[in-house]
Enzyme design. Structure first.
Site, PDB file in Angstrom:
ATOM      1  N   LYS A   1     -67.633  46.162  50.259  1.00 32.20           N
ATOM      2  CA  LYS A   1     -68.698  46.851  50.195  1.00 32.20           C
ATOM      3  C   LYS A   1     -68.762  48.252  50.847  1.00 32.20           C
ATOM      4  O   LYS A   1     -69.836  49.045  51.065  1.00 32.20           O
ATOM      5  CB  LYS A   1     -69.673  46.088  51.040  1.00 32.20           C
TER       6      LYS A   1
ATOM      7  N   ARG B   1     -77.139  33.301  58.192  1.00 36.18           N
ATOM      8  CA  ARG B   1     -77.531  33.662  56.783  1.00 36.18           C
ATOM      9  C   ARG B   1     -78.234  32.793  56.174  1.00 36.18           C
ATOM     10  O   ARG B   1     -77.815  31.401  56.236  1.00 36.18           O
ATOM     11  CB  ARG B   1     -76.305  34.285  56.027  1.00 36.18           C
TER      12      ARG B   1
ATOM     13  N   ASN C   1     -74.283  37.260  50.206  1.00 42.76           N
ATOM     14  CA  ASN C   1     -75.299  36.219  50.075  1.00 42.76           C
ATOM     15  C   ASN C   1     -75.637  35.561  48.533  1.00 42.76           C
ATOM     16  O   ASN C   1     -75.739  34.430  48.662  1.00 42.76           O
ATOM     17  CB  ASN C   1     -76.434  36.259  50.972  1.00 42.76           C
TER      18      ASN C   1
END
Length: 263
Positions: free
Chosen positions: A51, A253, A165
DNA sequence: AGGTTATGCCAAT
DNA sequence: TTGGCCTAACCTC
């Protein structure tokens, strides 16, 4: 929409539109105070790892991480630059194009040492070239040694870089693996299967900008309600067995899975 | 207008 | 484990 595919997509756009050019760099919002250090310098290259996006300017490397809010607006212009929309942390401008960065977690200049410090903490990235072909093994051996649930390992950027996620939920459903299973209880074939599935699927995400994971919906722009296998489908029937998709919190999460299909 | 939510992650506890 | 970061879109009132 920042999982690794978004970041690689942006790196590709920067490489194509901006690499080799001298760029103007500013911070309309004012919070990127080091903009002046690279303003007017040449962008040598752009690349992503997981990322993280790295823009190599002549004086230094700019490390950008979108976090959960960050977004890019990249468009062409005809000499007349539009007013920044919202809070623009950094604006990059060439003769033809401009790129506005809003809401990133990180936008900071690093030297080579700082760069190496960051990437040394990142696990293998299914979207990165793998010339020696041993990146999958790095992931597999790490998972097979760990007592941590596979659902958490897939979110750990030092285990696997770029998955977030959405891909976590989707990859585990596709593999038929319960997210709570400790890594060390999985078979080598199961873990390698996750890696190769990610290697196969994520480039589609780079190409389309969408996380496409449903066989039969791997091209085009499926509507939001058709897009995912289990992500954000709590309470809805599992697409395979019809039982209700469950949602739990795993390490802060939201985790979505099918109890019946994922044993 | 105000509240909630988000594809992330770090530091403090 | 919790709080905080930081922005915009999408709710509800």
């Amino acid at each position: 929409m920042p999982e690794g595919h978004t970041v690689h997509r942006t790196a590709g756009i920067f490489q194509k539109k901006f690499a080799g050019s001298t760029l103007r760099v500013s911070s309309p919002q004012g919070r990127f105070t080091d903009a002046s250090l690279i303003d007017g310098s040449k962008l040598l290259s752009a690349h992503a790892w997981g990322k993280q996006l790295f823009l190599k300017f002549e004086p230094a490397i700019l490390r950008i991480h979108l976090g959960i809010y960050g977004k890019w607006r990249i468009e062409s212009h005809e000499g007349e630059l539009p007013e920044p929309k919202g809070q623009v942390r950094a604006r990059f401008t060439s003769d033809k194009d401009f790129a506005d960065l809003r809401g990133p977690t990180a936008c900071e200049l690093v030297d080579t040492e700082g760069y190496l410090g960051v990437v040394s903490k990142l696990g293998p990235d299914p979207l990165r070239p793998d010339p020696k072909g041993d990146e999958g093994e790095r992931f597999v051996s790490r998972v097979l040694k760990s007592p941590t649930p596979i659902g958490q390992l897939l979110m750990n950027q030092s285990v696997l870089a770029g998955v977030g996620n959405v891909y976590r939920a989707e990859l585990l459903f596709r593999a038929g693996i319960n997210p709570h299973t400790p890594g060390k209880q999985l078979t080598r074939e199961q873990v390698a299967g996750i890696w190769f599935d990610a290697v196969a699927l994520m480039p589609l995400g780079v190409r389309t900008g969408l996380m496409l994971t449903r066989d039969g919906f791997l091209k085009g722009r499926p509507k939001l309600e058709d897009r995912y296998l289990v992500y954000k489908r709590e309470g809805l029937p599992c697409r395979v067995c019809g039982s209700s998709v469950v949602i739990e919190i795993m390490a802060t999460r939201k985790l979505y899975y099918c109890v019946k299909c994922q044993k």
